[in-house]
Enzyme design. Structure first.
Site, short mmCIF file in Angstrom:
data_model
loop_
_atom_site.label_atom_id
_atom_site.label_comp_id
_atom_site.label_asym_id
_atom_site.label_seq_id
_atom_site.Cartn_x
_atom_site.Cartn_y
_atom_site.Cartn_z
CD1 TRP A 147 -4.65 -8.56 0.58
CD2 TRP A 147 -4.04 -6.30 0.40
NE1 TRP A 147 -5.63 -7.79 -0.32
CE2 TRP A 147 -5.03 -6.30 -0.26
CE3 TRP A 147 -3.17 -5.12 0.60
CZ2 TRP A 147 -5.61 -5.40 -0.93
CZ3 TRP A 147 -3.72 -4.08 -0.03
CH2 TRP A 147 -4.93 -4.22 -0.73
CG HIS A 148 0.16 -3.63 1.22
ND1 HIS A 148 -0.33 -3.88 2.51
CD2 HIS A 148 -0.50 -2.48 1.06
CE1 HIS A 148 -1.13 -3.06 3.01
NE2 HIS A 148 -1.32 -1.85 2.23
N GLY A 149 1.86 -6.99 -1.41
CA GLY A 149 2.56 -7.45 -2.60
C GLY A 149 3.68 -8.73 -1.95
CB SER A 191 -1.85 -6.21 7.24
OG SER A 191 -2.06 -4.92 6.50
CG PHE A 245 -0.66 -3.14 -3.56
CD1 PHE A 245 0.66 -3.64 -3.84
CD2 PHE A 245 -0.94 -1.89 -2.88
CE1 PHE A 245 1.61 -2.73 -3.38
CE2 PHE A 245 0.24 -1.02 -2.59
CZ PHE A 245 1.40 -1.62 -2.89
#
Length: 421
Positions: free
Chosen positions: A276-278, A273, A421
């Site tokens: 996923w954000h960067g 997770s 994102f």
């Protein structure tokens, strides 16, 4: 990119449903295309950096990043959101939770629905494709509810988030830095900035959908009223949290294979997770910090009964907010060095209040953020407050005030945080 990956998943779902013996092969094809596009456009530079660091340890000089083609540095708009949305479609078809649509226009309407394309919420095909099967008639109440959501969204974004963002940006740029209380206020401002920024976008998206007769599920449910970290993640970015729960945590085994395995599964989910954000180590650290907190919370809860937890909800709520504020340091900082500096200053004993006079304007909007969340709490918990609001029909007055605030008190224009994102 979205047309290419969309067509792959559209046909993959049809083949999965039609050729069950080879369904796993077509699902892997869908995964490969989607994850490769994410890897090339979002993570190739990050991975190259990490490999270069590893090579340096062994005194090997290889400049991988310099050899990457220029297109890998261009991040396609909304790639993280539409990729996850498209993958959830093929997974649901594979699991027999959904029958694939043969209408390519319906599929792409689901995939590229414009209000939520760039920054969510991530909608599920099983929730949306059914809505496309009949003409949508928008009633007067639905239209009014859509307008209200749009007003709330613009208010949250332009009045609260953008004004708080000025103070937060100055702090992380090194302007007027002070240790102790100053950084706790900064992180409190950032907590409300990112919440109202992203919640604002989600509310506008939901409102626009309602004007067209469609329904998107709620993406934020007042997360700072949470009484535990688990409760926080049930309220924060709900569409992404449930995506990782349904398609990562549960397939790994969830909590069904013993306590240790459930902790490992949860750590993997939270680290992914964060990633996923960067493509940045700070997001991975942010995910890991939350995973550590969730693990500690699970262990401690074993020693308390439900009645004890209910009695201590105020204390656990306060501890949750403190933990979340510390976690936001990892998310907002631009380097590991800055993370160390900010955390070090937060835990220095310094109660200097001078910065309040210098930053009175953004702090007024911090107070407004508290009022906005507090009004929801009182309306939910205090019956007399709800009756008073209904008796004097304050709704129109409330939304009129929001519109005036948007016109006269909006902050400097800033891009939505989750656009990156």
């Amino acid at each position: 990119m979205i047309v290419f990956s969309g067509f792959v998943d559209f046909f993959a779902a049809i083949l999965i449903n039609g050729y069950r013996k080879h369904a796993k092969l077509f699902l892997i094809l869908s995964f490969f295309v989607n994850l490769m596009s994410l890897s090339v456009f979002k993570y190739s530079s990050f991975l190259a950096d990490q490999f270069e660091n590893i090579f340096e340890i062994f005194s090997i000089s290889i400049q991988l990043k310099d050899k990457l083609p220029e297109f890998t540095y261009i991040l396609p708009v909304g790639i993280s959101f539409y990729t996850f949305q498209s993958m959830s479609y093929t997974i649901d078809v594979y699991r027999k939770n959904l029958k694939p649509t043969n209408n390519v226009l319906h599929f792409f309407s689901y995939l590229v629905m414009f209000p939520q394309l760039v920054a969510g919420p991530i909608i599920r095909a099983k929730d949306f494709l059914e809505q496309l099967n009949r003409e949508r008639k928008v009633s007067g109440i639905e239209f009014w509810n859509g307008i209200k959501l749009i007003i709330i969204g613009y208010f949250q974004k332009t009045v609260i988030a953008d004004n708080l963002g000025v103070f937060v940006d100055h702090a992380f740029a090194g302007v007027n830095n002070q240790p102790g209380l100053y950084w706790w206020i900064v992180m409190l401002c950032f907590a409300f900035q990112i919440y109202f920024d992203f919640s604002g976008y989600s509310q506008i998206a939901r409102g626009l959908a309602k004007l067209m007769g469609y329904h998107f599920k709620m993406n934020f449910n007042h997360p700072y009223l949470a009484i535990s970290l688990r409760d926080f993640w049930n309220r924060w970015h709900i569409s992404l949290s449930t995506w990782f729960r349904d398609f990562v945590y549960i397939p790994l085994g969830g909590s069904k294979k013993g306590r240790l395995k459930s902790h490992i599964n949860m750590w993997i989910t939270m680290l992914l997770s964060g990633l996923w954000h960067g493509a940045n180590i700070n997001f991975i650290l942010w995910g890991g910090f939350h995973a550590a907190g969730l693990s500690i919370e699970r262990i401690i809860k074993q020693f308390f009964t439900k009645s004890n937890i209910k009695v201590a909800s105020f204390i656990t709520g306060a501890l949750t907010i403190i933990y979340v504020l510390i976690a936001w340091v990892f998310f907002r900082s631009t380097s590991i060095e800055q993370i160390g500096t900010v955390l070090g200053q937060m835990f220095q004993l310094n109660l200097n209040y001078n910065f309040i006079e210098e930053n009175i304007n953004p702090l007024i909007f911090l107070l407004l953020a508290f009022v906005a969340e507090g009004s929801y709490y009182f309306e939910r918990e205090v019956a007399s407050f709800k009756r008073f609001k209904k008796q004097y029909d304050l709704e129109v007055f409330q939304y009129s005030l929001m519109i005036c605030a948007i016109v006269f008190f909006r902050g400097p224009e800033q891009e939505f945080i989750y656009f990156q994102f």
